[in-house]
Scaffold this active site. Structure first.
Site, mmCIF file in Angstrom:
data_model
loop_
_atom_site.group_PDB
_atom_site.id
_atom_site.type_symbol
_atom_site.label_atom_id
_atom_site.label_comp_id
_atom_site.label_asym_id
_atom_site.label_seq_id
_atom_site.Cartn_x
_atom_site.Cartn_y
_atom_site.Cartn_z
ATOM 1 N N ASN A 1 -10.830 10.064 -13.541
ATOM 2 C CA ASN A 1 -11.961 9.152 -13.334
ATOM 3 C C ASN A 1 -12.916 9.373 -14.511
ATOM 4 O O ASN A 1 -12.596 10.115 -15.451
ATOM 5 C CB ASN A 1 -12.606 9.349 -11.952
ATOM 6 C CG ASN A 1 -13.259 10.714 -11.788
ATOM 7 O OD1 ASN A 1 -13.463 11.450 -12.754
ATOM 8 N ND2 ASN A 1 -13.585 11.066 -10.557
ATOM 9 N N THR B 1 -9.864 5.655 -13.976
ATOM 10 C CA THR B 1 -10.352 4.906 -12.811
ATOM 11 C C THR B 1 -11.874 4.840 -12.865
ATOM 12 O O THR B 1 -12.553 5.817 -13.190
ATOM 13 C CB THR B 1 -9.853 5.506 -11.477
ATOM 14 O OG1 THR B 1 -10.332 6.847 -11.363
ATOM 15 C CG2 THR B 1 -8.330 5.494 -11.402
ATOM 16 N N ALA C 1 -10.933 9.979 -1.054
ATOM 17 C CA ALA C 1 -9.497 9.661 -1.149
ATOM 18 C C ALA C 1 -9.200 8.305 -1.791
ATOM 19 O O ALA C 1 -8.057 7.857 -1.768
ATOM 20 C CB ALA C 1 -8.795 9.786 0.195
ATOM 21 N N ALA C 2 -10.203 7.657 -2.384
ATOM 22 C CA ALA C 2 -9.938 6.379 -3.085
ATOM 23 C C ALA C 2 -8.986 6.642 -4.248
ATOM 24 O O ALA C 2 -7.941 5.990 -4.384
ATOM 25 C CB ALA C 2 -11.243 5.769 -3.590
ATOM 26 N N GLY C 3 -9.351 7.613 -5.077
ATOM 27 C CA GLY C 3 -8.510 7.943 -6.233
ATOM 28 C C GLY C 3 -7.142 8.455 -5.781
ATOM 29 O O GLY C 3 -6.120 8.139 -6.392
ATOM 30 N N ASP C 4 -7.113 9.226 -4.697
ATOM 31 C CA ASP C 4 -5.830 9.761 -4.197
ATOM 32 C C ASP C 4 -4.917 8.625 -3.735
ATOM 33 O O ASP C 4 -3.719 8.629 -4.018
ATOM 34 C CB ASP C 4 -6.069 10.739 -3.034
ATOM 35 C CG ASP C 4 -6.801 11.989 -3.485
ATOM 36 O OD1 ASP C 4 -6.728 12.314 -4.684
ATOM 37 O OD2 ASP C 4 -7.453 12.632 -2.645
HETATM 38 P P1 ADP Z 1 -12.025 8.973 -7.628
HETATM 39 O O1 ADP Z 1 -12.012 8.813 -6.138
HETATM 40 O O2 ADP Z 1 -10.884 9.814 -8.127
HETATM 41 O O3 ADP Z 1 -13.346 9.343 -8.218
HETATM 42 P P2 ADP Z 1 -12.563 6.221 -8.407
HETATM 43 O O4 ADP Z 1 -13.882 6.325 -7.710
HETATM 44 O O5 ADP Z 1 -12.578 5.900 -9.840
HETATM 45 O O6 ADP Z 1 -11.669 7.524 -8.196
HETATM 46 O O7 ADP Z 1 -11.715 5.115 -7.610
HETATM 47 C C1 ADP Z 1 -10.325 5.012 -7.704
HETATM 48 C C2 ADP Z 1 -9.896 3.628 -7.329
HETATM 49 O O8 ADP Z 1 -10.334 3.337 -5.986
HETATM 50 C C3 ADP Z 1 -10.502 2.517 -8.173
HETATM 51 O O9 ADP Z 1 -9.777 2.304 -9.358
HETATM 52 C C4 ADP Z 1 -10.410 1.343 -7.201
HETATM 53 O O10 ADP Z 1 -9.081 0.866 -7.101
HETATM 54 C C5 ADP Z 1 -10.737 1.989 -5.863
HETATM 55 N N1 ADP Z 1 -12.168 1.956 -5.532
HETATM 56 C C6 ADP Z 1 -13.059 2.968 -5.624
HETATM 57 N N2 ADP Z 1 -14.290 2.577 -5.229
HETATM 58 C C7 ADP Z 1 -14.171 1.274 -4.860
HETATM 59 C C8 ADP Z 1 -15.077 0.281 -4.349
HETATM 60 N N3 ADP Z 1 -16.375 0.554 -4.136
HETATM 61 N N4 ADP Z 1 -14.584 -0.962 -4.096
HETATM 62 C C9 ADP Z 1 -13.274 -1.260 -4.304
HETATM 63 N N5 ADP Z 1 -12.368 -0.368 -4.781
HETATM 64 C C10 ADP Z 1 -12.804 0.880 -5.056
#
Ligand code: ADP
Length: 304
Positions: free
Chosen positions: A185, A221, A250-253
């Site tokens: 990220n 990301t 867990a979005a990134g996961d």
């Molecule tokens: P991490 O959880 O590792 O910090 P990110 O925050 O960059 O990763 O998010 C990873 C992915 O999750 C993004 O590329 C996107 O697909 C999705 N995502 C994260 N936040 C959002 C959001 N607010 N709305 C829609 N998709 C999201």
């Protein structure tokens, strides 16, 4: 035969408190909601892959405690091969304490417990499954020696190696040169490259630094903005789906687990990113780590 994914990483049990605002040092605040959920970056990514029907084996460790047993039972329900998982006598299953505020921002502290016992010797004992892998997916919540060794075994056997470099830390060039795809990220990209990712130009600059190590594909990301995809120095922004996020744990996961599964399914990286964005969008609309990770049918419904 279905292509094989090996996920090497952490297993934790998460204690999550939702609060209006995050506590500051010295402050005690009352939470609005408490959730006990299974997590750990490695486990979450394997669950995302398993729920998306991947042929996935997990390498990692739990303690010989009740929660460790329950996590393994859930792994089996999620379609994950658990036979390689180490049962550690002397340490408990890893624990994460997580606070989430109304803006879906979070603060996390982890006691790694059994995860610290994932060492080179253990990786050696898993050599045969690593040698059978088409893809190896890893993160940074277990000892680095194990990660370096697993990458080298997988690479020698022509598997593709994907590293989600989280949590952020410096990585030796010897490891980076064995990575095919890296998925930091913005924070992690900064730690690895020294480039602050604030726009497309800086994302391209950070990607260039990572390409210099021999990494072919860089996916940075960018939360709700999506992902910067750079293949051999040619980059583009792939926007995320617009949804209302309530908890980004867990979005990134989810993104990583579903992205790699789509590659296993012989999809192009471009198609894999769209499916992974859809899966991660569903995750941010729900609370917790593994309880939030969607099943294949939910992702297909979202995309239709
Ligand atoms: P991490 O959880 O590792 O910090 P990110 O925050 O960059 O990763 O998010 C990873 C992915 O999750 C993004 O590329 C996107 O697909 C999705 N995502 C994260 N936040 C959002 C959001 N607010 N709305 C829609 N998709 C999201």
């Amino acid at each position: 035969m279905k292509k094989k994914l090996v996920v090497l990483g952490s297993i934790n049990v998460d204690h999550i408190i939702h609060l209006k605002t995050l506590p500051k040092p010295g402050e005690t605040l009352m939470g609005e909601e408490y959730l006990l959920a299974y997590g750990g970056k490695g486990a979450n990514q394997a669950v995302a892959a398993g729920r998306f029907n991947a042929n996935v084996s997990f390498l990692g460790a739990v303690g010989q405690d009740t929660i460790g047993q329950e996590i393994l039972k859930q792994f089996i329900k999620d379609g994950i091969d658990t036979q390689w998982i180490k049962m550690v006598e002397t340490k408990n299953t890893g624990v994460a304490m997580i606070f989430v505020d109304e803006q879906a921002e979070n603060v996390i502290a982890i006691y790694p417990g059994a995860n610290t016992e994932v060492d080179e010797q253990y990786i050696e004992s898993c050599r045969s499954v690593l040698e059978s892998a088409n893809y190896l997916l890893m993160q940074l919540e277990i000892p680095l020696d194990a990660i370096i060794k697993a990458a080298s075994v997988a690479k020698q056997n022509h598997a593709k190696v994907i590293l989600n470099p989280a949590p952020a830390r410096y990585l030796p060039p010897a490891l980076l040169s064995n990575i095919d795809i890296i998925t930091p990220n913005e924070t992690e990209a900064f730690v690895l490259t020294g480039v602050e990712v604030i726009d497309e130009t800086s994302a391209a600059a950070a990607s260039s630094v990572l390409h210099e190590y021999g990494i072919e594909t860089v996916l940075i990301t960018l939360g709700s903005r999506g992902v910067w995809q750079s293949v051999n120095k040619i980059g583009r922004l792939v926007p995320a789906f617009k949804v209302k996020a309530i908890d980004t744990i867990a979005a990134g996961d989810t993104f990583n687990g579903v992205f790699v599964t789509e590659l296993l399914n012989d999809k192009t990286p471009e198609q894999a990113i769209i499916t992974a964005h859809a899966a991660a969008a569903l995750t941010v609309m729900r609370k917790g780590a593994q309880p939030a990770i969607p099943w294949k049918y939910e992702i297909e419904q979202f995309l239709n």
